[in-house]
Scaffold this motif. Sequence first.
Motif, PDB file in Angstrom:
ATOM      1  N   THR A 112      27.268  36.495  37.203  1.00 49.80           N
ATOM      2  CA  THR A 112      25.812  36.692  37.294  1.00 49.80           C
ATOM      3  C   THR A 112      25.142  35.928  38.435  1.00 49.80           C
ATOM      4  OG1 THR A 112      25.478  34.914  35.662  1.00 49.80           O
ATOM      5  CG2 THR A 112      25.616  37.178  34.835  1.00 49.80           C
ATOM      6  N   GLU A 113      25.873  35.036  39.114  1.00 48.80           N
ATOM      7  CA  GLU A 113      25.255  34.275  40.203  1.00 48.80           C
ATOM      8  C   GLU A 113      24.791  35.179  41.336  1.00 48.80           C
ATOM      9  OE1 GLU A 113      27.721  31.075  41.514  1.00 48.80           O
ATOM     10  OE2 GLU A 113      26.892  29.681  40.040  1.00 48.80           O
ATOM     11  N   LYS A 114      25.553  36.267  41.573  1.00 48.28           N
ATOM     12  CA  LYS A 114      25.157  37.235  42.600  1.00 48.28           C
ATOM     13  C   LYS A 114      25.035  38.615  41.973  1.00 48.28           C
ATOM     14  CE  LYS A 114      26.654  35.160  46.935  1.00 48.28           C
ATOM     15  NZ  LYS A 114      27.293  35.420  48.235  1.00 48.28           N
ATOM     16  N   GLU A 115      23.933  39.270  42.271  1.00 49.13           N
ATOM     17  CA  GLU A 115      23.683  40.584  41.680  1.00 49.13           C
ATOM     18  C   GLU A 115      24.746  41.599  42.083  1.00 49.13           C
ATOM     19  OE1 GLU A 115      20.074  43.891  41.514  1.00 49.13           O
ATOM     20  OE2 GLU A 115      19.750  41.932  42.437  1.00 49.13           O
ATOM     21  N   SER A 116      25.348  41.407  43.249  1.00 46.91           N
ATOM     22  CA  SER A 116      26.302  42.384  43.766  1.00 46.91           C
ATOM     23  C   SER A 116      27.714  42.204  43.208  1.00 46.91           C
ATOM     24  CB  SER A 116      26.374  42.288  45.296  1.00 46.91           C
ATOM     25  OG  SER A 116      26.799  40.995  45.698  1.00 46.91           O
ATOM     26  N   THR A 117      27.906  41.261  42.278  1.00 40.08           N
ATOM     27  CA  THR A 117      29.230  41.049  41.691  1.00 40.08           C
ATOM     28  C   THR A 117      29.416  41.976  40.501  1.00 40.08           C
ATOM     29  OG1 THR A 117      29.174  38.730  42.363  1.00 40.08           O
ATOM     30  CG2 THR A 117      30.828  39.355  40.730  1.00 40.08           C
ATOM     31  N   ALA A 118      30.505  42.761  40.502  1.00 40.28           N
ATOM     32  CA  ALA A 118      30.757  43.724  39.428  1.00 40.28           C
ATOM     33  C   ALA A 118      31.673  43.166  38.359  1.00 40.28           C
ATOM     34  CB  ALA A 118      31.366  45.002  40.002  1.00 40.28           C
ATOM     35  N   VAL A 119      32.609  42.304  38.754  1.00 36.34           N
ATOM     36  CA  VAL A 119      33.603  41.793  37.820  1.00 36.34           C
ATOM     37  C   VAL A 119      33.996  40.378  38.233  1.00 36.34           C
ATOM     38  CG1 VAL A 119      35.404  42.999  39.141  1.00 36.34           C
ATOM     39  CG2 VAL A 119      35.948  42.135  36.879  1.00 36.34           C
ATOM     40  N   ALA A 120      34.262  39.539  37.233  1.00 37.23           N
ATOM     41  CA  ALA A 120      34.777  38.192  37.470  1.00 37.23           C
ATOM     42  C   ALA A 120      36.021  38.012  36.615  1.00 37.23           C
ATOM     43  CB  ALA A 120      33.737  37.129  37.115  1.00 37.23           C
ATOM     44  N   TYR A 121      37.087  37.499  37.213  1.00 34.19           N
ATOM     45  CA  TYR A 121      38.312  37.296  36.438  1.00 34.19           C
ATOM     46  C   TYR A 121      38.730  35.832  36.490  1.00 34.19           C
ATOM     47  CZ  TYR A 121      41.029  37.410  40.839  1.00 34.19           C
ATOM     48  OH  TYR A 121      41.531  37.154  42.092  1.00 34.19           O
ATOM     49  N   GLY A 122      39.515  35.438  35.478  1.00 32.62           N
ATOM     50  CA  GLY A 122      39.828  34.036  35.296  1.00 32.62           C
ATOM     51  C   GLY A 122      41.165  33.612  35.873  1.00 32.62           C
ATOM     52  N   ARG A 123      41.390  32.313  35.789  1.00 31.29           N
ATOM     53  CA  ARG A 123      42.617  31.682  36.278  1.00 31.29           C
ATOM     54  C   ARG A 123      43.635  31.600  35.149  1.00 31.29           C
ATOM     55  NH1 ARG A 123      43.185  25.399  38.329  1.00 31.29           N
ATOM     56  NH2 ARG A 123      45.303  25.578  39.184  1.00 31.29           N
ATOM     57  N   GLN A 124      44.860  32.031  35.407  1.00 33.41           N
ATOM     58  CA  GLN A 124      45.918  31.998  34.410  1.00 33.41           C
ATOM     59  C   GLN A 124      46.816  30.778  34.630  1.00 33.41           C
ATOM     60  OE1 GLN A 124      47.943  35.768  33.729  1.00 33.41           O
ATOM     61  NE2 GLN A 124      46.155  36.906  34.462  1.00 33.41           N
ATOM     62  N   LEU A 125      46.916  29.948  33.610  1.00 31.75           N
ATOM     63  CA  LEU A 125      47.719  28.745  33.657  1.00 31.75           C
ATOM     64  C   LEU A 125      49.035  28.948  32.912  1.00 31.75           C
ATOM     65  CD1 LEU A 125      44.926  26.140  32.800  1.00 31.75           C
ATOM     66  CD2 LEU A 125      45.709  26.842  35.076  1.00 31.75           C
ATOM     67  N   PRO A 126      50.099  28.260  33.336  1.00 31.23           N
ATOM     68  CA  PRO A 126      51.379  28.409  32.637  1.00 31.23           C
ATOM     69  C   PRO A 126      51.356  27.753  31.259  1.00 31.23           C
ATOM     70  CG  PRO A 126      51.536  26.708  34.327  1.00 31.23           C
ATOM     71  CD  PRO A 126      50.197  27.357  34.504  1.00 31.23           C
ATOM     72  N   ASP A 127      52.059  28.357  30.329  1.00 37.38           N
ATOM     73  CA  ASP A 127      52.213  27.782  29.000  1.00 37.38           C
ATOM     74  C   ASP A 127      53.257  26.666  29.042  1.00 37.38           C
ATOM     75  OD1 ASP A 127      51.765  27.422  26.304  1.00 37.38           O
ATOM     76  OD2 ASP A 127      51.979  29.556  25.813  1.00 37.38           O
ATOM     77  N   ARG A 128      53.394  25.931  27.935  1.00 40.51           N
ATOM     78  CA  ARG A 128      54.291  24.775  27.907  1.00 40.51           C
ATOM     79  C   ARG A 128      55.749  25.151  28.141  1.00 40.51           C
ATOM     80  NH1 ARG A 128      52.394  22.210  22.296  1.00 40.51           N
ATOM     81  NH2 ARG A 128      52.291  24.459  21.882  1.00 40.51           N
ATOM     82  N   ASP A 129      56.156  26.338  27.691  1.00 44.87           N
ATOM     83  CA  ASP A 129      57.556  26.741  27.820  1.00 44.87           C
ATOM     84  C   ASP A 129      57.854  27.473  29.124  1.00 44.87           C
ATOM     85  OD1 ASP A 129      56.205  29.085  27.384  1.00 44.87           O
ATOM     86  OD2 ASP A 129      57.596  29.858  25.870  1.00 44.87           O
ATOM     87  N   CYS A 130      56.897  27.484  30.035  1.00 44.42           N
ATOM     88  CA  CYS A 130      57.033  28.258  31.270  1.00 44.42           C
ATOM     89  C   CYS A 130      58.007  27.575  32.227  1.00 44.42           C
ATOM     90  CB  CYS A 130      55.664  28.394  31.921  1.00 44.42           C
ATOM     91  SG  CYS A 130      55.643  29.463  33.360  1.00 44.42           S
TER      92      CYS A 130
END
Length: 311
Positions: A112-130
């Motif tokens: 929502t910071e910029k009106e022209s943004t359609a989608v925001a995706y997150g950062r994927q972190l490794p699990d403990r067993d990775c």
Amino acid sequence: MKEITVDVIIPVYRPGERFGELLKRLDAQTQPVNRYIIMNTEQAYWDRWLSETGYSLPENLSVFHVTRETFDHGATRDAGIRQSDAGICVCMTDDALPADQYLLENLVRGLTEKESTAVAYGRQLPDRDCGIIERYTRAFNYPEESRLKTREDLPELGIKTYFCSNVCAAYKRSVYLELGGFTKKTIFNEDMIFAAGAMERGYGVFYSAGARVIHSHNYSGIQQFHRNFDLAVSQADHPEVFSGIRSEGEGIRMVKQTAAFLVRSGKAYLISKLIYTSGCKYLGFLMGKRYRRLPRPVVLWCTMNKAYWGK
């Protein structure tokens, strides 16, 4: 200021303990969830999960059942979003866990910071067993710095310009509907295909490094082969997005950097495993790009998603 409402859409197949933990962590978010929309594949598995856990469905959770034969990465998520009336729809997978209580808040802020943004995706972190190789791959694909991407980034980023992941991604529902939503028949990559279409219309895609989920897999070489076969099929089926943009160069760069990391970490003995799994990925990708030339039994052996080919 108008209140922001957020619905979370989650396709589910054979829910287990991790799914219950996902709902628990989403309930603890600083940005409240207006409604959970569960797109469940096969009602019997859902009923078994309810019976085994004793989970009591909250009033803001709705379940819609589909069969394995009718499930589609794009169409099923699209149906979930069209059940929503929220301003923002967050797509997640049932095996991704919020790393903290600020996941949804950071996704909403990035969107929502910029009106022209359609989608925001997150950062994927490794699990403990990775494993260490997959840990580095996660860091390569999901860096520590946030970034807004537009079509102007194609010369620099290439195929990664369109990268977006429905493991954890937030969409402005009004823009989503304006652009027609996800493609309704796709084996993979509905998120990237949507991102590319949004950029064509002048919108941006925001990578929010602060919106963190725990999500990783320890795939074998054969599993990597199957996954990359399907990935390439989706690219072959959508030349309007992927033609003229090579993916191989980015893959080679990642392999080189991973090998250098293994040497620096004193794990050079794992380079042979890296070469093997990377070779499986590349072979799967090459065959997927050319799937139309392959006999149907070969295609069915190569794919991860056999039900897709019955449609």
